[in-house]
Each structure stands twice: as C-alpha cells, then as structure tokens.
Design a protein around this motif. Structure first.
Motif, short mmCIF file in Angstrom:
data_model
loop_
_atom_site.label_atom_id
_atom_site.label_comp_id
_atom_site.label_asym_id
_atom_site.label_seq_id
_atom_site.Cartn_x
_atom_site.Cartn_y
_atom_site.Cartn_z
N SER A 24 53.29 16.51 -38.50
CA SER A 24 53.30 17.93 -38.87
C SER A 24 54.63 18.57 -38.57
CB SER A 24 52.19 18.67 -38.12
OG SER A 24 50.92 18.15 -38.43
N SER A 77 51.82 26.26 -38.87
CA SER A 77 50.41 25.85 -38.83
C SER A 77 49.55 26.85 -39.59
CB SER A 77 49.94 25.73 -37.38
OG SER A 77 48.57 25.40 -37.31
N ARG A 115 49.17 18.05 -27.01
CA ARG A 115 49.71 18.63 -28.25
C ARG A 115 50.99 17.94 -28.71
NH1 ARG A 115 51.05 24.02 -29.24
NH2 ARG A 115 51.96 24.22 -27.16
N ARG A 155 51.60 16.23 -32.19
CA ARG A 155 51.95 16.94 -33.41
C ARG A 155 53.41 16.75 -33.80
NH1 ARG A 155 50.19 23.09 -32.87
NH2 ARG A 155 51.00 23.06 -35.01
#
Length: 373
Positions: free
Chosen positions: A25, A298, A335, A338
């Motif tokens: 991402s 996001s 996290r 990502r």
C-alpha cells in the motif's frame, strides 16, 4: 483499489531488466544518485496511462518544470525516454535507441507497455506558399504506443512530433488503467494548487489539514478558497491577526503540504507518486506530514509510492507505522506490514531492487543503525 502488485522494466531511460515485486500500500524507493528512483516513478506513470500521448509528452518533460521557458526541445525530451542501444548494428532511422518495455501486474492482471521511436522528416509548406522553396524540412520522431492486455494487443496509437513543437489536439484512446498523479520536487513552486481538489480535501479532513498548516504558523485558524477577481478561486490562509493571507506569502513548506493534499484527491482510487518526498519540509515536520499523508491515501483508496535519498525521511516514514502505548511503553510493529522498501542499485547491464519488508526496515534502522540507502 487496483493495486500495482509487480513492476518489470526491461528498458526505460537508464534502467534495464529491473524487477520490483511484492508492492504494498505504501512503497518507499531509495538509492544513490542516478540509481533510477525518478525513472521508476515515471515508468509507473506510463503503465497507468498506456495509450495516452498527452501523458507520454507530460512525463517526458516533467524534469524540465524547474527551468520553465528554457526547456530542451520537445523531440530531445522524448528521445531520451528511450534506452540507448547496446548494439553496434543500427538500422536507418533507429537513432541508436531501443524500445521502452514495461510490464505490470495490476489487480492480478498482466499489462504490457511497448513504445517505439523512429526518426523521420516532416515537410512543412507555409500558408499561401507560391514557390516550392516555401517549404522547410524538419526532424521529427514517430512514436508508437502499444498496450498489451493479457498478451493481446489492446490499443495502438501513433503520432509524429515536429521539432520543438507541441502537437495539437493530443488525445487519449480508451481509459486509464489506473488514475495516477505525479508530484515532482518543484511542483509546489511551478504549478498552481488546484482549488477543486482542495475543496474535496476540506470536505473529508479539513481539521487535519489545518493542523498540518499550524506547524508553520500556530496563529493559522483556517483556509478558504476566495476569488479576488470574481473568477478564479485561490487558497487564502485565515490568520488570527492578519485576516486572510494568500498562500503565496508563506514559504515552500506550506505550499508543499497543500500540493500533496491536492494530489491525493487527484489520485483517488489510483496511484500517487511523490519524488523526493522530503522536499521543502523540515525534518521535525516529516513524521506529522507523512502520517497525515498515509491516512489520507487510505481514506481515498490510493496506493502510495515515494522516493527519497534522506535518512531522516526514511526514519520519519518508518516511525509513522509504529504504535507506542504511552502507559506501558510497549511498541507495536503490526502496522509496518503496510510499508515496503526498495533500494535500487545500478549495475552495468541491470538495475537491482533489494526489497525490505516494513519490519526489516525498522530493525535495520532502529536496532542495527544501518544505512539502507
């Protein structure tokens, strides 16, 4: 989201045989000078818009924005998009250039992009010419764009570029595969901030944007789009003591933040490419800006690609994905999944991309203090 999963560059500018796999991402691209960081972003931009002559021209001239009217001729910008031939045998009209060949897996579907460039001549007859000598011969480049979808030819587009002249009526056949927006290191100075995009940003996260602007001036109370001439809307800063102040009065940092905010909207449901993400931002503000940028991407379903050659920027970006419990001081690295990092290394006949998962980036920087550039 139509994610780009993998990218292959067989030939583009100075890059050959580069494979970038397992994109995420948020993608961080690092490397030394002339390693090809900007070229990778440009290649992604072309793959996202494979049959757009207008996008091809825009990408070819993107590096000349900083020098305004002193640009190199159009055909020169276009010519240097193509890799220099390694073969001693060159056919007539080949100019010693090879094909641009790109391939990407987008949402699990393979797309290929092949572009050729052939030198030719254009005879131009002046209007109302009475004699044969009222003509000129100009060097031109015939560009052919081909998009292959699942190994089949989807679309083909041809155009000839006259020397130093921008072709009229540039058009795009078909739709973009993925919406894309490129932000160069000079856009905040060279391009106007798009009012329409900022309006959409206000609707989604105006408080967050104002919070960022207060990093530059704590007396900023808001931002409004005003039209002093009654026609064109321009961003104005609402100041506690100075009433409404044009954004142009402030420094590069604020303009950079607003440019990034506008770009996120333009890349909605697509890809945002930011070259030298640290440009115009003080290292103390990098974490805040990047944290906001990641959340905005996001929110608007945007896959993010950023390049940098700054260790401070790398640390700020990695720290964005680390959660610390203030009571227990426990650190959570969940996290970090990502973000993915790639270090480009230019070799004689190949460019290598070393992949780092987010947790590997964290370990290398925080535990071993290694320079991952």
């Amino acid at each position: 989201m139509k994610h780009i999963n993998n990218l292959k560059i067989e030939g583009f500018r100075g890059i050959r045989d580069l494979r970038i796999e397992g994109l995420g991402s948020v993608n961080l691209i690092v490397g030394g000078n002339n390693a090809g960081k900007t070229s990778v972003l440009e290649a992604i931009e072309l793959v996202c818009n494979p049959i757009s002559i207008a996008k091809f021209v825009e990408t070819s001239r993107g590096r000349d924005r900083a020098i305004s009217n002193f640009r190199v001729p159009l055909e020169t910008s276009v010519e240097w998009m193509f890799p220099v031939s390694r073969s001693q045998d060159q056919n007539e009209g080949s100019m010693g250039r090879e094909l641009i060949q790109l391939e990407a897996s987008i949402h699990g579907v393979r797309h290929s992009y092949v572009t050729s460039c052939v030198e030719t001549k254009i005879i131009k007859t002046y209007e109302n010419a009475l004699e044969p000598y009222d003509q000129t011969e100009s060097r031109a480049l015939e560009i052919t764009l081909r998009h292959f979808y699942m190994a089949l030819v989807e679309v083909e587009e041809k155009i000839s570029f006259l020397t130093s002249e921008l072709p009229r009526g540039l058009r795009t056949n078909g739709k973009d595969i993925v919406p894309s927006r490129m932000v160069t290191p000079v856009d905040h100075r060279m391009l106007p901030i798009e009012a329409k995009s900022l309006t959409q940003t206000f609707q989604s996260d105006k408080k967050g944007l104002i919070y960022l602007l207060q990093m530059f001036d704590s007396d900023i109370m808001g931002i409004e789009l005003l039209a002093p001439d009654g026609v064109s809307a321009i961003p104005f800063i609402q100041h506690r003591y100075k009433s409404y102040v044009p954004v142009s009065v402030y420094g590069d940092g604020m303009r950079r933040v607003l440019t990034l905010a506008s770009a996120v909207i333009q890349a909605n449901h697509g890809v945002l490419l930011i070259d030298e993400v640290e440009t115009a931002l003080h290292h103390r503000n990098l974490s805040k800006v990047f944290s906001w940028l990641v959340e905005a991407c996001s929110l608007f379903d945007v896959q993010l690609f950023v390049s940098t050659h700054s260790l401070e920027a790398i640390d700020a970006i990695v720290d964005t994905f680390i959660d610390v419990d203030l009571e227990t001081e426990n650190v959570s690295l969940e996290r970090l999944d990502r973000i993915v990092g790639y270090r480009l290394v230019q070799q004689t006949n190949q460019t290598i991309a070393k992949r780092f998962a987010g947790k590997d980036l964290y370990s290398l920087r925080h535990e071993f203090g290694q320079d991952v550039r």
